[in-house]
Structure formats: structure tokens, C-alpha cells
Enzyme design. Sequence first.
Site, short mmCIF file in Angstrom:
data_model
loop_
_atom_site.label_atom_id
_atom_site.label_comp_id
_atom_site.label_asym_id
_atom_site.label_seq_id
_atom_site.Cartn_x
_atom_site.Cartn_y
_atom_site.Cartn_z
N THR A 153 0.84 -1.19 0.00
CA THR A 153 0.00 0.00 0.00
C THR A 153 0.88 1.25 0.00
O THR A 153 2.07 1.19 0.30
CB THR A 153 -0.95 0.03 1.22
OG1 THR A 153 -0.19 0.26 2.41
CG2 THR A 153 -1.72 -1.27 1.35
N GLY A 154 0.28 2.37 -0.35
CA GLY A 154 1.06 3.60 -0.46
C GLY A 154 2.18 3.45 -1.46
O GLY A 154 3.31 3.91 -1.24
N SER A 171 4.80 6.24 -4.69
CA SER A 171 6.04 7.02 -4.66
C SER A 171 6.92 6.55 -3.51
O SER A 171 6.50 5.73 -2.68
CB SER A 171 5.74 8.52 -4.49
OG SER A 171 5.16 8.77 -3.21
N GLY A 172 8.14 7.08 -3.47
CA GLY A 172 9.02 6.87 -2.33
C GLY A 172 9.29 5.43 -2.00
O GLY A 172 9.55 4.59 -2.88
N ILE A 173 9.23 5.12 -0.72
CA ILE A 173 9.57 3.78 -0.23
C ILE A 173 8.63 2.73 -0.79
O ILE A 173 9.06 1.65 -1.20
CB ILE A 173 9.57 3.78 1.31
CG1 ILE A 173 10.78 4.58 1.84
CG2 ILE A 173 9.60 2.35 1.85
CD1 ILE A 173 10.76 4.82 3.33
N GLY A 174 7.33 3.01 -0.82
CA GLY A 174 6.37 2.03 -1.32
C GLY A 174 6.63 1.66 -2.76
O GLY A 174 6.60 0.47 -3.12
N TYR A 228 3.15 11.93 14.63
CA TYR A 228 3.73 11.00 13.67
C TYR A 228 4.54 9.92 14.38
O TYR A 228 4.35 8.72 14.13
CB TYR A 228 4.62 11.76 12.68
CG TYR A 228 5.37 10.89 11.71
CD1 TYR A 228 4.72 10.33 10.61
CD2 TYR A 228 6.72 10.60 11.90
CE1 TYR A 228 5.40 9.53 9.71
CE2 TYR A 228 7.41 9.79 11.01
CZ TYR A 228 6.75 9.26 9.92
OH TYR A 228 7.42 8.44 9.04
#
Length: 250
Positions: free
Chosen positions: A13-14, A17-20, A151
Site C-alpha cells: 500500500t502507499g 512514490s518513495g519507499i512504497g 507522527y
Amino acid sequence: MTDRLFNKIAVVTGASSGIGLSIAESYLSEGAKVVVFSRRIAPLEDLETRFPARTLVVEGDVTNDADLIRLADVTERRFGRVDILVPNAGIARLIPFEESSRDAINETFDVNFHGAVQTVRTLLPLLSDSSAVIFITTFLTQVGFPGLAAYSASKAALKSLAQTLAAELGPRGIRVNSIAPGPIETPLWESVGLDADQLQSVAKSINSRLIPQAFGKPEKIAEVAVFLASDAARNIYGQEIVVDGGYTIG
């Protein structure tokens, strides 16, 4: 690549972009079939073009139960099971403590904690008896950073959840672990609420504590995610692997 995940079924999921996105790409490169889930699916079209037979793009939001049920349904219809689950979707907002209203905290927990919890719970019936669940936490569970109380707390809750689920699901052969990224070059930093000058100042301060003197790349997290999903990690349960460029060693 070495096909360490050949014919494994992964859900990330997610993933836009980025890490996902980096994890999804690495899983595909290692031979897995990957379901990528995100509110934004346009960035995932390239993955689908490059790996059409092994990529399933699903649009949705982890805070929407109906979307998660649909994710489970289409995954089961296409692939029949899940061997690797990475509930990666998350948000970060820089919120001074005096502005940390119940609504502001709930927004962060709704995505980072409840979204991950319900993703795993909804897909649990599809998890095979030798599957791996990999949560994405943060190095900030070990150090304090002003303005990121909500966070950090949401990710600390995930860390604890992973340890509990490792004990609860382990007898089924389901391995649950976490990766705690340190400062990583991802679009997440652009959404925390700092302007360009503030971001540059924060980056300079952080870099001074990193042994490589630079933010890490998402690929560094993906490499650990491949390892934890592979048979090489079959005796690892309930651990949080910190990948932070040395930030937390002092």
C-alpha cells in the site's frame, strides 16, 4: 536480481512514490507478483507497462474500509493468496505540540496506525501459512524530533503492534517484522509543512549526524524489505530493523 521472491504474491500500500514504489519495483525485479494500492494510480502505470502479467494496480484509500475490502477481493480473484504484505501507506505532518488537537492527531493515526491495522486485518484471510507482514515504522521511535509527536507516536504504536502480531500470528507461520527508515529522500518530506528554506536547514542539521553525510535512498529500505520477505529471514519474528545511516547511534 536473483529471483528471491519468485512466484510470491505481494501487496504494497502507499505504492505510488518513495519507499512504497521502490519496494514494489524491487519485489517485481525479484520475481514476485505485486498488487500495488494507492490513492494515486497514475505513477503506477509504468510498473504495469513493464511487468503487465505480474502487476495489479488498485486505486483506493487505507482509511476506507470499502476500498480495503475491494483490495482483498480483486487480489483473491487475480492471485488467490497473499505471501507478502507491506502496509506502507502513511502521512507526516509537522505539528507543534500546542497545535496537536484531537483532530490533527486522529488524522495521523487514522492513516499511519488504523490504516495499517485494517489493511492487515482485512487481508488476513488471504495470508498464506508462510507469509511475511512488514510494517514501516521510523527511526523516530528511538529519538525525539520537535513537531512530530503525533507522527512518531503513530509509528511507535505500529512497532508495538508488530511485536504483538508476531507472537499471535507466528504459530500460523506468519512472520511479522518492521523496518524503521531513517532520513530517506522521499516526497514525504515535502508534505510535512516546511518551506524550502526550512527544509534545507533541517536537512543540513540531519546530514551532520549521518555517517554517509546524506539522506538515504528508498532503494536501501527496499533491499531490507526484500530480505525480510525472503526465505533467508524465515527465523526472524517481531523485530524492528533500523536503517538510518547511523543517526541513532549518537
